[in-house]
Design an enzyme around this catalytic site. Structure first.
Site, PDB file in Angstrom:
ATOM      1  N   GLU A 348       0.818  -1.218   0.000  1.00  0.00           N
ATOM      2  CA  GLU A 348       0.000   0.000   0.000  1.00  0.00           C
ATOM      3  C   GLU A 348       0.848   1.263   0.000  1.00  0.00           C
ATOM      4  O   GLU A 348       1.697   1.458   0.885  1.00  0.00           O
ATOM      5  CB  GLU A 348      -0.888   0.011   1.268  1.00  0.00           C
ATOM      6  CG  GLU A 348      -1.887   1.144   1.268  1.00  0.00           C
ATOM      7  CD  GLU A 348      -2.728   1.199   2.540  1.00  0.00           C
ATOM      8  OE1 GLU A 348      -2.487   0.368   3.441  1.00  0.00           O
ATOM      9  OE2 GLU A 348      -3.582   2.077   2.630  1.00  0.00           O
ATOM     10  N   GLY A 353       5.684   0.836   6.266  1.00  0.00           N
ATOM     11  CA  GLY A 353       6.624  -0.126   5.679  1.00  0.00           C
ATOM     12  C   GLY A 353       6.872   0.152   4.212  1.00  0.00           C
ATOM     13  O   GLY A 353       8.014   0.121   3.738  1.00  0.00           O
ATOM     14  N   CYS A 354       5.797   0.453   3.485  1.00  0.00           N
ATOM     15  CA  CYS A 354       5.937   0.673   2.041  1.00  0.00           C
ATOM     16  C   CYS A 354       6.656   1.994   1.758  1.00  0.00           C
ATOM     17  O   CYS A 354       7.400   2.102   0.775  1.00  0.00           O
ATOM     18  CB  CYS A 354       4.572   0.646   1.364  1.00  0.00           C
ATOM     19  SG  CYS A 354       3.778  -0.970   1.517  1.00  0.00           S
ATOM     20  N   THR A 355       6.431   2.979   2.626  1.00  0.00           N
ATOM     21  CA  THR A 355       7.147   4.245   2.448  1.00  0.00           C
ATOM     22  C   THR A 355       8.639   4.034   2.678  1.00  0.00           C
ATOM     23  O   THR A 355       9.477   4.501   1.903  1.00  0.00           O
ATOM     24  CB  THR A 355       6.594   5.302   3.428  1.00  0.00           C
ATOM     25  OG1 THR A 355       5.190   5.440   3.186  1.00  0.00           O
ATOM     26  CG2 THR A 355       7.285   6.638   3.246  1.00  0.00           C
ATOM     27  N   ALA A 358       9.990   2.117  -0.366  1.00  0.00           N
ATOM     28  CA  ALA A 358      10.092   2.943  -1.573  1.00  0.00           C
ATOM     29  C   ALA A 358      11.250   3.931  -1.461  1.00  0.00           C
ATOM     30  O   ALA A 358      12.005   4.143  -2.421  1.00  0.00           O
ATOM     31  CB  ALA A 358       8.772   3.679  -1.802  1.00  0.00           C
TER      32      ALA A 358
END
Ligand code: SF4
Length: 499
Positions: A348, A353-355, A358
């Site tokens: 997401e 975590g995804c930030t 990325a």
């Protein structure tokens, strides 16, 4: 996975197994109590779990006292490796549990008394260990059995697996004998050919698996476990230090890989070469190494992928896809340039975590490009959310939108009806799946990708035996260690079981 210490407490035993790895040292004495406690304290600085081993630690008069010391030191798992004989007495089981033992690893070597008793050279030991397992299970304890495969028991291993299921053990492990001690002395009589053992061992493991009992094989290289690689115990062994009487092996995995086990010239072309430990060094010294033939296929880089069902994807042509990107374009997989393609599936946009993932990928984008890697992110988010996410964090690699999860499912990054599993697929120059990073480190993911490519392209490892990997931390034994733990240090307390 917590770090574990295996502490060898001495060399006394009431059995005399034909494959005992310390058979040459049996009956040469026990480590003094304060010495063991000092080592328990020293290992606690880096380890959460402890395994008491020795010859038969339960015979020590201070056994319960040592278990209690481990409990007071805060060890989480306190495992006792044992021939199980004393645990045939329920009262002894209760005392050990009260002292703090919470995992028991009895060694049962056959499903019938005459073979087990013959291997242990101890009449009645089969009945005792079966009674021990029943006692400990009735007291709610976790049982992780150990079996040594030998010429005498190998054909009985499937029946032994059935017995383990019947006894409701929590896990069983079948080990190839390490040819040292008695196993070296009686090598020809006891140690089977690995290739002859393999079918019986594999059948036993399938029986355990079908019954839902975790089970594994120790010291069997992958070429002996074709189609059964998931059972190789070295995939699961936690980081471990081995505490001997006068030295410590601080990194057991490295010791096995570089010193205690070995590989061969033909391993250079084996798909498991990057991570296989090979057999114990002493085995091919006795019988040669023709049994070990390279396994064809895409190189296997780490243990995690062997344990994952996506292991079967390695070497297959990656599924084709065509997805919209956050910049309004449509990206076709067939149009992706670069020697390597890294497809980072993530759950997401904007989640912590995804930030982190990325941003770490963006920070490593230059290095990835220099290594010929084209990076693509894929999540279920829509293109507008992708655009905002990329703008907010300055992301300069494409983020593709897979709202139905069809592409993720085609890659196995999502199981039908479940959420997306964060994972990154490395596609090689021929666009087959070269590797799957099944648990990306979100803070250093670009470095992780580069490391995987480096290992994928690395030449075979050296066949030279590595340097000795031991430390000498042997503390001068003092009785003060016990006093510090609040254990009264009198001769009576030290050498009599605690009540
Ligand atoms: S690397 Fe060697 S020992 Fe290991 S699985 Fe391959 S052939 Fe067997």
């Amino acid at each position: 996975m917590g770090r574990r210490a295996d502490i060898k407490t001495g060399y006394t035993c009431n059995s005399n197994c034909v494959f005992c790895v310390i058979g040459d040292k049996l009956f040469t004495g026990e480590r003094p109590t304060p010495d063991v406690i000092e080592e328990l304290k020293a290992s606690r600085r880096t380890c959460d779990d402890i395994v008491f081993t020795g010859a038969e630690v339960t015979l020590r008069p201070d056994f319960l006292y040592l278990v209690e010391a481990a409990r007071r030191l805060g060890y989480r798992n306190i495992q006792v490796q044992t021939n199980g004989r004393l645990f045939a007495y329920k009262e002894f089981c209760e005392k050990a549990i009260k002292a703090g033992a919470n995992e028991f690893s009895p060694s049962l070597h056959a499903p019938v008394a005459n073979v087990h008793d013959g291997l242990t050279r101890s009449q009645g030991s089969f009945n005792q260990i079966v009674a021990a397992i029943k006692n400990l299970k009735s007291l709610g304890q976790r049982i992780v059995t150990n079996t040594v495969a030998a010429k005498q028991n190998m054909k009985l291993l499937p029946d032994l697996a059935r017995l383990f299921v019947e006894l409701k053990v929590d896990q069983f492990q079948i080990a190839f004998p390490h040819p040292t001690g008695h196993a070296a002395t009686y090598f020809n009589a006891v140690v089977p050919r690995m290739s002859e053992l393999a079918p019986y061992l594999q059948e036993a493991l399938r029986i355990g698996e079908a019954a839902g009992v975790p089970c594994m094989a120790e010291a069997m290289p992958f070429c002996m476990m074709k189609g059964h690689e998931r059972f190789v115990s070295e995939l699961f062994i936690p980081p471990t230090e081995i505490v001997y009487e006068d030295f410590v092996v601080p990194d057991y995995a490295r010791d096995r890989m570089e010193r205690s086990k070995t590989r061969f010239p033909q391993c250079a072309t084996c798909r498991f070469e990057p991570m296989c430990e090979g057999p114990w060094r002493e085995y091919p010294e006795m019988v040669g190494h023709d049994e070990f033939q390279p396994v064809a296929g895409t190189r296997v880089l780490d243990t995690a992928i062997v344990q994952d069902e996506r292991f079967a994807l390695l070497g297959t042509v990656a599924p084709a896809f065509e997805l919209p990107a956050g910049d309004g374009s449509v990206v076709k997989s067939s149009a992706l340039q670069g020697k390597w393609v890294a497809l980072a599936f993530y759950p997401e946009d904007g989640s912590p975590g995804c930030t982190a993932e990325a941003c770490s990928l963006q920070a490593g984008l230059h290095d990835l490009a220099a290594a010929g890697v084209t990076l693509v992110g894929i999540s279920p988010d829509g293109v507008e959310r992708h655009r905002d996410f990329a703008l907010q964090h300055g992301l300069r690699f494409p983020l593709l939108s897979d709202p139905t999860g069809a592409v993720a499912e085609a890659f196995g990054a999502r199981r039908p009806g479940q959420g997306l599993r964060r994972s990154t697929y490395l596609l090689g120059p021929d666009r087959t799946v070269a590797h799957v990073l099944v648990s990306p480190d979100v803070k250093s993911h670009a470095a992780q990708i580069l490391d995987a490519i480096r290992r994928f392209e690395a030449p075979p490892r050296s066949l030279e035996q590595g340097p000795e990997l031991i430390i000498r931390r042997h503390a001068k034994p003092t009785a003060e260690a016990a006093v510090e733990l609040g254990l009264v240090d009198t001769d009576h307390q030290r050498f009599a079981p605690a009540e």
